[in-house]
Scaffold this motif. Structure first.
Motif, PDB file in Angstrom:
ATOM      1  N   UNK A  40       0.822  -1.215   0.000  1.00  0.00           N
ATOM      2  CA  UNK A  40       0.000   0.000   0.000  1.00  0.00           C
ATOM      3  C   UNK A  40       0.858   1.268   0.000  1.00  0.00           C
ATOM      4  N   UNK A  41       2.131   1.175   0.439  1.00  0.00           N
ATOM      5  CA  UNK A  41       3.013   2.342   0.447  1.00  0.00           C
ATOM      6  C   UNK A  41       3.356   2.817  -0.968  1.00  0.00           C
ATOM      7  N   UNK A  42       3.181   1.954  -1.968  1.00  0.00           N
ATOM      8  CA  UNK A  42       3.509   2.322  -3.350  1.00  0.00           C
ATOM      9  C   UNK A  42       2.577   3.427  -3.837  1.00  0.00           C
ATOM     10  N   UNK A 117       7.387   2.531  -6.730  1.00  0.00           N
ATOM     11  CA  UNK A 117       7.734   1.729  -5.551  1.00  0.00           C
ATOM     12  C   UNK A 117       9.075   2.214  -5.007  1.00  0.00           C
ATOM     13  N   UNK A 118       9.095   2.661  -3.778  1.00  0.00           N
ATOM     14  CA  UNK A 118      10.350   3.055  -3.122  1.00  0.00           C
ATOM     15  C   UNK A 118      11.022   1.787  -2.626  1.00  0.00           C
ATOM     16  N   UNK A 119      12.039   1.324  -3.365  1.00  0.00           N
ATOM     17  CA  UNK A 119      12.516  -0.054  -3.184  1.00  0.00           C
ATOM     18  C   UNK A 119      13.478  -0.240  -2.021  1.00  0.00           C
ATOM     19  N   UNK A 120      14.171   0.846  -1.575  1.00  0.00           N
ATOM     20  CA  UNK A 120      15.161   0.614  -0.506  1.00  0.00           C
ATOM     21  C   UNK A 120      15.596   1.941   0.113  1.00  0.00           C
ATOM     22  N   UNK A 121      16.157   1.850   1.291  1.00  0.00           N
ATOM     23  CA  UNK A 121      16.794   3.013   1.930  1.00  0.00           C
ATOM     24  C   UNK A 121      18.224   3.099   1.427  1.00  0.00           C
ATOM     25  N   UNK A 122      18.500   4.017   0.512  1.00  0.00           N
ATOM     26  CA  UNK A 122      19.867   4.188   0.019  1.00  0.00           C
ATOM     27  C   UNK A 122      20.731   4.747   1.145  1.00  0.00           C
ATOM     28  N   UNK A 123      20.167   5.692   1.881  1.00  0.00           N
ATOM     29  CA  UNK A 123      20.815   6.242   3.069  1.00  0.00           C
ATOM     30  C   UNK A 123      20.005   5.745   4.279  1.00  0.00           C
ATOM     31  N   UNK A 124      20.655   5.088   5.237  1.00  0.00           N
ATOM     32  CA  UNK A 124      19.892   4.554   6.375  1.00  0.00           C
ATOM     33  C   UNK A 124      19.053   5.637   7.044  1.00  0.00           C
ATOM     34  N   UNK A 125      17.787   5.341   7.255  1.00  0.00           N
ATOM     35  CA  UNK A 125      16.889   6.283   7.921  1.00  0.00           C
ATOM     36  C   UNK A 125      16.073   7.124   6.964  1.00  0.00           C
TER      37      UNK A 125
END
Ligand SMILES: [Ca+2]
Length: 221
Positions: A40-42, A117-125
């Protein structure tokens, strides 16, 4: 007008027009990181394509240090839902913040959805990606062709008159875009001529100068 001259007979030549259309811009959209594109975040936005499109492109411009992925889905079975497993028609899933999806050929009318779709945290947080979308679809019947030939005789120019029904474009801040497609059996979209319309007086439709008269040497593959 557009003059078409061929050195070979094209008995089943077809000239079609798409447009005029303006791109739709979505700015500052957001999506939170999710494991699956179907989550659902997409981010999702609908496209109701009511007539065949001569051009269909979605461009995603993201912010640095994010990795959004871009999907275009079509509700092919018309059940009112978009199934990630079976109804993807285009995708851009590179490792950086920018993506583009261009559907090839002509795009059938129907219900479409663009997913980011936000697939990953490139920068932590950094769990939220912010991005802009440009949805550039050329379709519609406000570009009118008169005297379009259904056959092209060798050495004999065929002239097609191009008119924009500008009443359909009232209020447009332009420029609006159309495409004239010349094709024949085995090469239905061999030649594509872009047309641009600007909302100013006098009302004008511009064909690219280099293509106002051109010769067809041979069909393209
Ligand atoms: Ca479906």
């Amino acid at each position: 007008s557009l003059d078409i001259t061929s050195q070979m007979a094209l008995p089943d030549a077809r000239v079609r027009a798409y447009g005029m259309s303006l791109p739709r811009m979505i700015t500052g959209a957001k999506a939170k990181v999710a494991a699956s594109p179907a989550a659902t975040e997409t981010f999702r936005t609908n496209i109701d394509l009511t007539s065949e499109a001569g051009f269909f492109q979605v461009t995603l411009t993201g912010q640095p240090n994010t990795d959004p992925d871009l999907y275009v889905l079509r509700d092919a079975n018309s059940d009112g839902t978009f199934d990630f497993a079976s109804e993807i028609v285009g995708q851009g899933t590179g490792p950086t913040e920018n993506e583009v999806v261009t559907l090839s050929g002509f795009t059938a009318p129907g219900k479409y959805q663009v997913w980011v779709h936000n697939s990953r945290e490139v920068v932590p947080g950094l769990s939220e990606a912010t991005f802009d979308l440009k949805i550039d679809i050329v379709s519609g019947d406000s570009l009118e062709l008169r005297n379009a030939p259904d056959a092209i005789v060798p050495g004999q120019p065929a002239t097609v008159d191009v008119c924009a029904r500008t009443a359909d474009l009232q209020g447009a801040t332009g420029p609006a875009r159309g495409i004239i497609v010349v094709g024949w059996k085995g090469a239905v979209n061999a030649i594509q001529v872009p047309v641009t319309w600007w909302p100013r007086l006098p009302i004008s439709v511009f064909l690219p100068e280099a293509l106002q008269g051109f010769d067809l040497m041979a069909p393209l593959p």
